[in-house]
Design a protein around this motif. Structure first.
Motif, short mmCIF file in Angstrom:
data_model
loop_
_atom_site.label_atom_id
_atom_site.label_comp_id
_atom_site.label_asym_id
_atom_site.label_seq_id
_atom_site.Cartn_x
_atom_site.Cartn_y
_atom_site.Cartn_z
N LEU A 40 -3.02 -15.94 -7.24
CA LEU A 40 -2.05 -14.92 -7.61
C LEU A 40 -1.58 -14.15 -6.38
O LEU A 40 -0.38 -13.99 -6.15
CB LEU A 40 -2.70 -13.96 -8.63
CG LEU A 40 -1.81 -12.81 -9.13
CD1 LEU A 40 -0.61 -13.35 -9.88
CD2 LEU A 40 -2.60 -11.87 -10.03
N ALA A 63 1.08 -6.24 -2.61
CA ALA A 63 0.64 -7.26 -3.56
C ALA A 63 -0.84 -7.09 -3.86
O ALA A 63 -1.26 -7.10 -5.02
CB ALA A 63 0.92 -8.64 -2.98
N LEU A 81 -2.68 -4.45 -3.38
CA LEU A 81 -2.92 -3.17 -4.06
C LEU A 81 -2.76 -3.39 -5.56
O LEU A 81 -3.54 -2.88 -6.38
CB LEU A 81 -1.92 -2.13 -3.57
CG LEU A 81 -2.10 -0.69 -4.05
CD1 LEU A 81 -3.33 -0.08 -3.44
CD2 LEU A 81 -0.89 0.15 -3.70
N GLY A 82 -1.74 -4.17 -5.93
CA GLY A 82 -1.51 -4.49 -7.34
C GLY A 82 -2.64 -5.30 -7.93
O GLY A 82 -3.20 -4.95 -8.98
N THR A 83 -3.02 -6.39 -7.25
CA THR A 83 -4.09 -7.23 -7.81
C THR A 83 -5.42 -6.49 -7.80
O THR A 83 -6.26 -6.71 -8.68
CB THR A 83 -4.24 -8.56 -7.04
OG1 THR A 83 -4.23 -8.29 -5.66
CG2 THR A 83 -3.13 -9.52 -7.39
N THR A 121 -5.86 -3.26 -8.40
CA THR A 121 -5.87 -2.43 -9.60
C THR A 121 -6.00 -3.30 -10.84
O THR A 121 -6.71 -2.96 -11.79
CB THR A 121 -4.59 -1.59 -9.66
OG1 THR A 121 -4.28 -1.14 -8.35
CG2 THR A 121 -4.76 -0.39 -10.54
N LEU A 122 -5.30 -4.43 -10.83
CA LEU A 122 -5.34 -5.35 -11.97
C LEU A 122 -6.75 -5.88 -12.21
O LEU A 122 -7.26 -5.86 -13.33
CB LEU A 122 -4.38 -6.51 -11.71
CG LEU A 122 -4.01 -7.41 -12.86
CD1 LEU A 122 -3.02 -6.70 -13.77
CD2 LEU A 122 -3.41 -8.72 -12.36
#
Lengths: 334, 335
Positions: B128, B143, B145-147, B149-150
């Motif tokens: 991902l 990117a 930072l998003g994954t 948190t995800l």
């Protein structure tokens, strides 16, 4: 409508901010439809109050990012400023002007230290701020033993409550310390970036540091200003956070730095410098606040809140990058 | 800057070692050893101290390797800790669900399967990351930072923030056992560091990673499929986080969505201290290992001196700035 207005609206429609606004409005509409509590004055004031801390820090970070740097030491700066300021207020007494002056002084000094390491030692800002985060935080906990301060001066604990007004049957609202500070921070940052010569210089510095230097800009002075601004914002944010929490907890702020980074970058600021707007930061912050608030109001288990936040961050940054690339390829074909 | 005859001792050492950072780090390590030998004495060199140092280093070491890979390409991987916790929870869930009551071949098979499943989760996160960064063109910090948190969100959502604990003997051994006095976790670190070093220095893939870190556009125009390289790199980075997950859950004999979060910035600190350029293109595994030893020596010595672990954090930060400032004061022109 005059020609120039149409042109600027056209520009706005293609901007990152426009798409953020659409997403936020859509989210707000569906949340308002799903839960009557969402679109109430009560909820609006609660949201503004609880996101003021992240918002003020985000504005400081926005200025640093535009100038082409990065700072993640601000949570440690805030913890230090909060602890020292309120210890002094407890020991010697102070008033509102006094505590803010001390916190701003401490924040500004620590920010200046960052700028000196970055500029005079020629160390990249990411390295400096990773290091100073550990230095400020480590020393703070070492000297204080990590002890909480629960007793704050009465006038500080009471806070302020201005422009009280009635709305509905038995609820009254007013501008509290958090909302006032957040509004002032937005105003001052907007003025700095859009209405002053220094603001243009900050954009120029982040856009192309070499060119800015050859134009005769005072690079060191600008950097001092930018990192001090971040430090000052951290000092202010730390006080309104302590007022809201009614205590000083030296260990709870550090670790939240990436939340602030998320708000600013969702708002479209680039880590390469030179781009980013106050409006974008406002929208990025709003999106995060509405999303987290919406999850609670929809009755989804709060355990899942970070998952949805992560999903939104990922989708929003992917969509932005994708649309930018589409535009670039279209431009190249032309 | 061309007054060659007055080269300082430091600069000559730099020349001999071939790389400024490695020489600086070696000198620093020797100085630290000398200082701690005087202040602490024999206790600092006892088998116990050495062994406890060797037990503590691997987690941070493997995670730092994961961070290093992303840094070398000019990126960053903020999702390593969250990935490790997510795959750790996956392994822990499978182990605690299926191990009780099983025996013989099934008992062994479930453990192997659980760890494999953990690696699969890590690889998926890596895919991902790699896809979003390489193919959608999102900057790595955003990117990941998003994954981050995800993944953390998934881990918290699925585990409700609870700790899963109680694993079979062989798993616990990975984190707490020794082979001829050497902690097994340290051997795991060695088995991660060696292939990574070989891959970076000996293979075309490694050369491409360094090239992308130096100038991604130029690398792409010279015919390298930079997207495929980046995708693979982030999968490797994630897999290392998966290995760290196994070591971590074995050492604590438990898994949780929030373990080791304070490690995130420390991995960047270790990597940069070890001479990895935060903008990519430069850095060796050897430098990173030296930096890890230095950090561990300081931490253990302060522990023996009964000094706060938070003072250790502050000293780590100070050393990072000092080492990063060396090129400037050695009169060397930095990049």
């Amino acid at each position: 409508m005059p020609e120039s207005h149409i042109a600027s609206f056209g520009r706005f429609r293609r901007s990152h901010e426009f798409w953020l606004l659409i997403v936020i409005l859509g989210l707000c509409a569906s949340l308002g439809f799903a839960n009557a509590q969402f679109l109430t004055m009560q909820n609006l004031f609660d949201l503004l109050t609880s996101y003021a801390f992240v918002g003020i820090l985000a504005l400081g970070l926005l200025v640093v990012l535009i100038a082409g740097g990065i700072d993640i030491s601000f949570t440690a700066t805030a913890s230090v400023a909060q602890y020292i300021t309120l210890s002094i207020a407890n020991a010697y007494g102070a008033n509102w002007i006094g505590v803010f002056a001390i916190a701003i002084g401490i924040g500004g000094a620590l920010g200046a230290l960052n700028a000196i390491f970055i500029q005079k030692f020629r160390i990249p800002s990411i390295i400096v701020s990773v290091a100073t985060l550990n230095i400020f935080y480590g020393l703070l906990i070492f000297f204080t033993g990590g002890k909480y301060i629960y007793s704050l001066p009465d006038w500080f604990a009471a806070g302020i409550f201005w422009f009280e007004f009635e709305w509905g049957k038995d609820s009254s609202y007013g501008v509290n310390l958090q909302i006032l500070a957040l509004a002032l921070a937005f105003l001052v940052t907007w003025l700095l970036l859009n209405r002053t010569n220094i603001g243009r210089q900050i954009y120029a510095l982040g856009g192309n540091a070499d060119a800015a230097q050859r134009l005769g800009f005072h690079i060191f002075g600008l950097n001092i200003l930018v990192y001090c601004y971040m430090g000052v914002m951290a000092g202010i944010a730390s006080l309104i956070q302590a007022q809201l929490a009614q205590s000083v907890a030296p260990t709870v702020l550090v670790g939240k730095e990436l939340d602030v980074v998320a708000a600013v970058v969702i708002g479209g600021a680039s880590l390469m410098g030179g781009t980013g707007t106050v409006l974008g930061t406002f929208l990025g912050l709003t999106l995060l606040a509405v999303l987290q608030n919406g999850i609670i109001l929809l009755g989804i288990s709060s355990y899942w809140s970070p998952f949805f936040v992560g999903l939104v961050i990922l989708i929003s940054v992917s969509a932005t990058a994708w649309s930018q690339r589409e535009r670039r390829t279209r431009g190249a074909r032309r | 800057m061309s007054n060659a005859p007055t080269l300082s001792l430091g600069r000559r050492m730099v020349g001999l070692a071939g790389s400024g950072t490695v020489a600086t780090l070696l000198l620093l390590l020797l100085a630290l050893w000398a200082v701690f030998a005087i202040t602490i004495g024999d206790r600092f060199f006892s088998v116990n101290t050495l062994q406890s140092m060797a037990f503590q280093m691997p987690e941070l070491g493997i995670l730092s390797l994961a961070m290093m890979l992303a840094l070398l390409s000019g990126g960053l991987n903020l999702s390593i800790i969250a990935t490790a916790n997510l795959s750790g929870l996956t392994i822990a869930f499978l182990l605690t669900r299926y191990i009780p009551g099983s025996q013989g071949l099934a008992w062994v098979g479930i453990q192997v399967l659980a760890i494999t499943a953990g690696f699969a989760v890590a690889a998926l996160v890596g895919l991902l990351n790699g896809f979003v960064i390489a193919y959608l063109g999102v900057s790595p910090i955003l990117a990941t930072l998003g994954t981050m948190t995800l993944c953390k969100g998934l881990a918290i959502g699925l585990s409700h923030g609870n700790v899963i604990s109680g694993f079979p003997e062989p798993i616990v051994f990975i984190g707490n056992g020794t082979v001829f006095g050497v902690p097994f976790a340290l051997i795991v670190l060695a088995f991660c560091a060696l292939p990574v070093a070989l891959m970076l220095n000996m293979t075309p893939f490694g050369a491409k990673v360094y090239m992308i870190g130096s100038n991604e556009k130029a690398t792409r125009y010279s015919g390298v499929n930079t997207r495929a390289v980046l995708l693979k790199l982030y999968v490797f980075s994630s897999l290392l986080a998966g290995v760290a997950a196994v070591v971590m859950l074995a050492r604590f004999n438990s898994a949780n969505a929030a373990y080791g979060e304070s490690y995130l910035l420390v991995t960047i600190l270790a990597a940069v201290l070890g001479g990895i350029d935060p903008f990519g293109g430069f850095g060796k595994v050897g430098g990173l290992l030296l930096a890890l030893i230095i950090l561990q020596v300081i931490s253990s010595a302060f522990n023996l001196l009964n000094l706060s672990q938070f003072l250790t954090l502050a000293i780590w930060g100070g050393i990072l700035i000092a080492v990063a400032a060396v090129p400037r004061f050695a009169g060397k022109v930095q990049r």
